[in-house]
Scaffold this active site. Structure first.
Site, PDB file in Angstrom:
ATOM      1  N   ARG A   1      41.554  42.814  21.993  1.00  0.00           N
ATOM      2  CA  ARG A   1      41.096  41.438  21.724  1.00  0.00           C
ATOM      3  C   ARG A   1      41.316  41.105  20.245  1.00  0.00           C
ATOM      4  NH1 ARG A   1      35.064  42.014  23.802  1.00  0.00           N
ATOM      5  NH2 ARG A   1      35.307  43.795  22.384  1.00  0.00           N
TER       6      ARG A   1
ATOM      7  N   HIS B   1      33.148  50.990  17.986  1.00  0.00           N
ATOM      8  CA  HIS B   1      32.844  50.523  19.346  1.00  0.00           C
ATOM      9  C   HIS B   1      32.239  51.655  20.149  1.00  0.00           C
ATOM     10  CE1 HIS B   1      33.250  48.580  23.264  1.00  0.00           C
ATOM     11  NE2 HIS B   1      33.264  47.466  22.574  1.00  0.00           N
TER      12      HIS B   1
ATOM     13  N   ASP C   1      35.345  41.316  16.844  1.00  0.00           N
ATOM     14  CA  ASP C   1      34.657  40.474  15.868  1.00  0.00           C
ATOM     15  C   ASP C   1      35.294  40.496  14.484  1.00  0.00           C
ATOM     16  OD1 ASP C   1      32.621  39.678  17.714  1.00  0.00           O
ATOM     17  OD2 ASP C   1      31.820  41.702  17.552  1.00  0.00           O
TER      18      ASP C   1
ATOM     19  N   HIS D   1      26.063  43.669  18.170  1.00  0.00           N
ATOM     20  CA  HIS D   1      26.830  43.131  19.314  1.00  0.00           C
ATOM     21  C   HIS D   1      27.491  41.827  18.866  1.00  0.00           C
ATOM     22  CE1 HIS D   1      28.066  42.490  23.352  1.00  0.00           C
ATOM     23  NE2 HIS D   1      26.950  42.024  23.885  1.00  0.00           N
TER      24      HIS D   1
ATOM     25  N   SER E   1      25.008  42.278  26.437  1.00  0.00           N
ATOM     26  CA  SER E   1      24.847  40.944  27.055  1.00  0.00           C
ATOM     27  C   SER E   1      25.085  40.999  28.560  1.00  0.00           C
ATOM     28  CB  SER E   1      25.765  39.917  26.389  1.00  0.00           C
ATOM     29  OG  SER E   1      27.086  40.399  26.311  1.00  0.00           O
TER      30      SER E   1
HETATM   31  N1  CMX Z   1      30.181  51.265   9.989  1.00  0.00           N
HETATM   32  C1  CMX Z   1      29.382  52.295   9.604  1.00  0.00           C
HETATM   33  N2  CMX Z   1      28.877  53.213  10.434  1.00  0.00           N
HETATM   34  C2  CMX Z   1      29.226  53.106  11.735  1.00  0.00           C
HETATM   35  C3  CMX Z   1      30.072  52.094  12.208  1.00  0.00           C
HETATM   36  C4  CMX Z   1      30.542  51.135  11.283  1.00  0.00           C
HETATM   37  N3  CMX Z   1      31.312  50.114  11.660  1.00  0.00           N
HETATM   38  N4  CMX Z   1      30.213  52.255  13.542  1.00  0.00           N
HETATM   39  C5  CMX Z   1      29.479  53.312  13.900  1.00  0.00           C
HETATM   40  N5  CMX Z   1      28.876  53.830  12.791  1.00  0.00           N
HETATM   41  C6  CMX Z   1      27.923  54.941  12.746  1.00  0.00           C
HETATM   42  C7  CMX Z   1      26.765  54.630  13.685  1.00  0.00           C
HETATM   43  O1  CMX Z   1      25.820  53.752  13.046  1.00  0.00           O
HETATM   44  C8  CMX Z   1      26.237  55.995  13.962  1.00  0.00           C
HETATM   45  O2  CMX Z   1      25.476  56.397  12.836  1.00  0.00           O
HETATM   46  P1  CMX Z   1      24.122  57.283  13.006  1.00  0.00           P
HETATM   47  O3  CMX Z   1      24.604  58.581  13.574  1.00  0.00           O
HETATM   48  O4  CMX Z   1      23.576  57.350  11.639  1.00  0.00           O
HETATM   49  O5  CMX Z   1      23.261  56.511  13.966  1.00  0.00           O
HETATM   50  C9  CMX Z   1      27.512  56.847  14.003  1.00  0.00           C
HETATM   51  O6  CMX Z   1      28.505  56.082  13.287  1.00  0.00           O
HETATM   52  C10 CMX Z   1      28.025  57.109  15.396  1.00  0.00           C
HETATM   53  O7  CMX Z   1      28.178  55.877  16.072  1.00  0.00           O
HETATM   54  P2  CMX Z   1      29.272  55.696  17.225  1.00  0.00           P
HETATM   55  O8  CMX Z   1      28.923  56.645  18.311  1.00  0.00           O
HETATM   56  O9  CMX Z   1      30.646  55.745  16.670  1.00  0.00           O
HETATM   57  O10 CMX Z   1      29.030  54.186  17.656  1.00  0.00           O
HETATM   58  P3  CMX Z   1      27.883  53.588  18.593  1.00  0.00           P
HETATM   59  O11 CMX Z   1      28.358  53.653  19.997  1.00  0.00           O
HETATM   60  O12 CMX Z   1      26.566  54.214  18.315  1.00  0.00           O
HETATM   61  O13 CMX Z   1      27.805  52.087  18.093  1.00  0.00           O
HETATM   62  C11 CMX Z   1      28.644  49.973  17.439  1.00  0.00           C
HETATM   63  C12 CMX Z   1      28.814  51.143  18.397  1.00  0.00           C
HETATM   64  C13 CMX Z   1      29.622  48.875  17.814  1.00  0.00           C
HETATM   65  C14 CMX Z   1      27.226  49.425  17.552  1.00  0.00           C
HETATM   66  C15 CMX Z   1      28.931  50.483  15.995  1.00  0.00           C
HETATM   67  O14 CMX Z   1      30.273  50.908  15.892  1.00  0.00           O
HETATM   68  C16 CMX Z   1      28.647  49.429  14.926  1.00  0.00           C
HETATM   69  O15 CMX Z   1      27.492  49.324  14.501  1.00  0.00           O
HETATM   70  N6  CMX Z   1      29.690  48.670  14.471  1.00  0.00           N
HETATM   71  C17 CMX Z   1      29.477  47.617  13.511  1.00  0.00           C
HETATM   72  C18 CMX Z   1      28.887  46.378  14.188  1.00  0.00           C
HETATM   73  C19 CMX Z   1      29.899  45.721  15.093  1.00  0.00           C
HETATM   74  O16 CMX Z   1      31.029  45.444  14.701  1.00  0.00           O
HETATM   75  N7  CMX Z   1      29.489  45.414  16.318  1.00  0.00           N
HETATM   76  C20 CMX Z   1      30.332  44.642  17.269  1.00  0.00           C
HETATM   77  C21 CMX Z   1      30.812  45.459  18.462  1.00  0.00           C
HETATM   78  C22 CMX Z   1      31.598  44.599  19.425  1.00  0.00           C
HETATM   79  C23 CMX Z   1      30.704  43.609  20.099  1.00  0.00           C
HETATM   80  O17 CMX Z   1      29.861  44.016  20.912  1.00  0.00           O
HETATM   81  O18 CMX Z   1      30.811  42.409  19.811  1.00  0.00           O
END
Ligand code: CMX
Length: 441
Positions: free
Chosen positions: A327, A318, A375, A271, A241
């Site tokens: 947070r 994250h 979140d 996000h 964002s």
């Molecule tokens: N559950 C399952 N798998 C997860 C995970 C979770 N909560 N978080 C990361 N992973 C997976 C990723 O999908 C990725 O898988 P692939 O290799 O198959 O693509 C792997 O772990 C490595 O990811 P990472 O480097 O640890 O995390 P990223 O920087 O790629 O992604 C985020 C960060 C937040 C998008 C991810 O942790 C996620 O999808 N979390 C769940 C959604 C969420 O809570 N988002 C809110 C974030 C805060 C916000 O912005 O509001």
């Protein structure tokens, strides 16, 4: 000129020579490298954005203008009869880096009272949308509808546009957006979930308190709103964002275009929409329990079911953080000190997920950060106070995020940051450089 704008002018003028010197004298100093993994993997960890509004340390979490969350809450003047600062005092702090005096806060509150009047045509546009539109669509449309009010756009088209003064017009739009967005959000809430029963602004209340009043909430919720908007305001500049808002504004699109774009990014499930997803996940889980008590065993099974189905566990992980999000902790502490909330079944279940999910995610072995983010906890508080329409939760995030995004683009213009234009490469190029062990510079 308002006190805040004058202070900002002083700060921007003092800061400009630092940026000029860095660009002119040290522009070729190397601060980072980029590898193929980062190039394909979402530009993770590449240092190529500048902001002084907040900084995110992977271990420590966010600092707003150099202060941690507890330090920020401690330092800022409080709302009358509350332990929490007003959003207005936080806005002053984000923009200037200075803790305002109570009088300076009063001046911002007075300024916002004038700015917060939302044009009637915005409500007409919102009422014309299908009532089952997602509330984030409504929020984004409302911001876009107000674009015709943009003072920055007017200045650009005036024939008198110049780079030195442009920030003043961004400040005007940014302040209008920040003052109006909670009023618009309350209108959307009442339109969608309360049969269009609208409540007028109470001119005697600060922003958080007025939001509580407008959505028909109790006195206790005033602090929830203040805390929530402040906690969600900023997370340095690389998140979707904030980065989108900065990117779009870098083309000199005005703050309305820029923030509507930022909100559209916030609406993604990875996000800001994750707070809605967390509640959805919990409700599905409870449905499957069919009246049985949640236990660590059935929570563990539900987490594995989600992971084995190839889905993410919402509220965990994250891109930058490598520990529990402060947070999350701030909201958990709010729950623990609020009688009734800490005994609430939903709070207890979220606490049980907190005890279980990091172990499951670690064993699963994919995520780099198995800890909860903002979140994971935010919906519990809303639910407890009766804001149970969880598709609205990202709108609350969007109201808070406006503070950070608008402070950032005001400074972007103040410091004359360039139009953003990174360079792309082709897969053939990457394969060639991979075979050669790197790109020959
Ligand atoms: N559950 C399952 N798998 C997860 C995970 C979770 N909560 N978080 C990361 N992973 C997976 C990723 O999908 C990725 O898988 P692939 O290799 O198959 O693509 C792997 O772990 C490595 O990811 P990472 O480097 O640890 O995390 P990223 O920087 O790629 O992604 C985020 C960060 C937040 C998008 C991810 O942790 C996620 O999808 N979390 C769940 C959604 C969420 O809570 N988002 C809110 C974030 C805060 C916000 O912005 O509001």
């Amino acid at each position: 000129m308002s006190q805040l704008k004058e202070k900002l002018q002083e700060k921007i003028q003092a800061h400009r020579p630092r940026i000029t010197r860095l660009t002119k004298e040290f522009g070729s100093v190397v601060i980072d490298k980029v590898d193929i993994g980062q190039c394909i993997g979402g530009a993770r960890d590449i240092r190529c954005l500048v902001t002084d509004i907040s900084y995110l340390d992977p271990q420590e979490g966010i600092r707003f203008r150099g202060k941690t969350i507890p330090e920020t809450f401690e330092a800022l003047p409080k709302a009358a009869g509350s332990e929490y600062p007003t959003v207005e005092s936080f806005w002053y702090f984000l923009l200037t880096g200075e803790v305002p005096t109570p009088d300076q806060v009063k001046a911002v509150e007075a300024e916002f009272k004038v700015r917060q009047q939302v044009p009637e045509y915005v409500y007409t546009a919102l009422r014309a949308l299908p009532r089952d539109s997602h509330p984030m669509v409504m929020l984004s449309v409302a911001i876009m509808t107000m674009q015709k009010e943009s003072k920055f756009c007017g200045f650009y088209n005036s024939g008198k546009f110049n780079k030195m003064d442009a920030w003043e017009y961004v400040y005007e739009d940014a302040s209008d957006i920040v003052a109006r967005i909670p009023v618009v959000a309350a209108f959307i809430y009442n339109l969608k979930y309360r049969g269009d029963k609208q409540v007028a602004i109470d001119q005697n209340l600060d922003m958080g308190a007025n939001f509580a009043h407008m959505i028909g909430q109790s006195d206790q919720y005033k602090d929830v709103a203040r805390m929530y908007f402040i906690l969600h305001s900023d997370h340095e500049s690389g998140n979707v964002s904030a980065h989108t808002t900065h990117l779009v504004h870098s083309a000199l699109s005005d703050p309305y275009y820029a923030y509507a774009a930022g909100l559209n990014g916030l609406a993604g499930p990875l996000h800001g929409l994750a707070n809605q997803e967390v509640l959805g996940w919990i409700m599905d889980f409870q449905k499957k329990l069919n009246g049985a008590e949640p236990t660590k065993e059935n929570v563990t099974k539900a987490l594995w079911d989600t992971l084995n189905a190839g889905q993410v566990v919402p509220g965990y992980g994250h891109a930058v953080l490598r520990k529990t999000d402060p947070r999350y902790t701030a909201q958990r502490e709010f729950c623990l000190k609020t009688p009734g909330l800490k005994e609430d079944p939903l709070f207890k279940l979220v606490a049980m997920i907190f005890e279980t999910a990091p172990g499951v995610l670690t064993e699963h072995g994919k995520t780099k950060n198995p800890w909860p983010n903002v979140d994971a906890q935010s919906g519990v508080i809303q639910w407890y106070y009766g804001v149970k329409e969880w598709d609205f939760y990202t709108v609350l995030f969007g109201v808070g995020r406006a503070l950070g995004c608008m402070a950032n683009i005001t400074w972007d213009r103040g410091l004359g940051y360039a139009i953003e234009r990174p360079k792309s490469v082709t897969t053939d190029m990457l394969e060639k450089w991979a075979a050669e062990g790197g790109r020959k510079m």
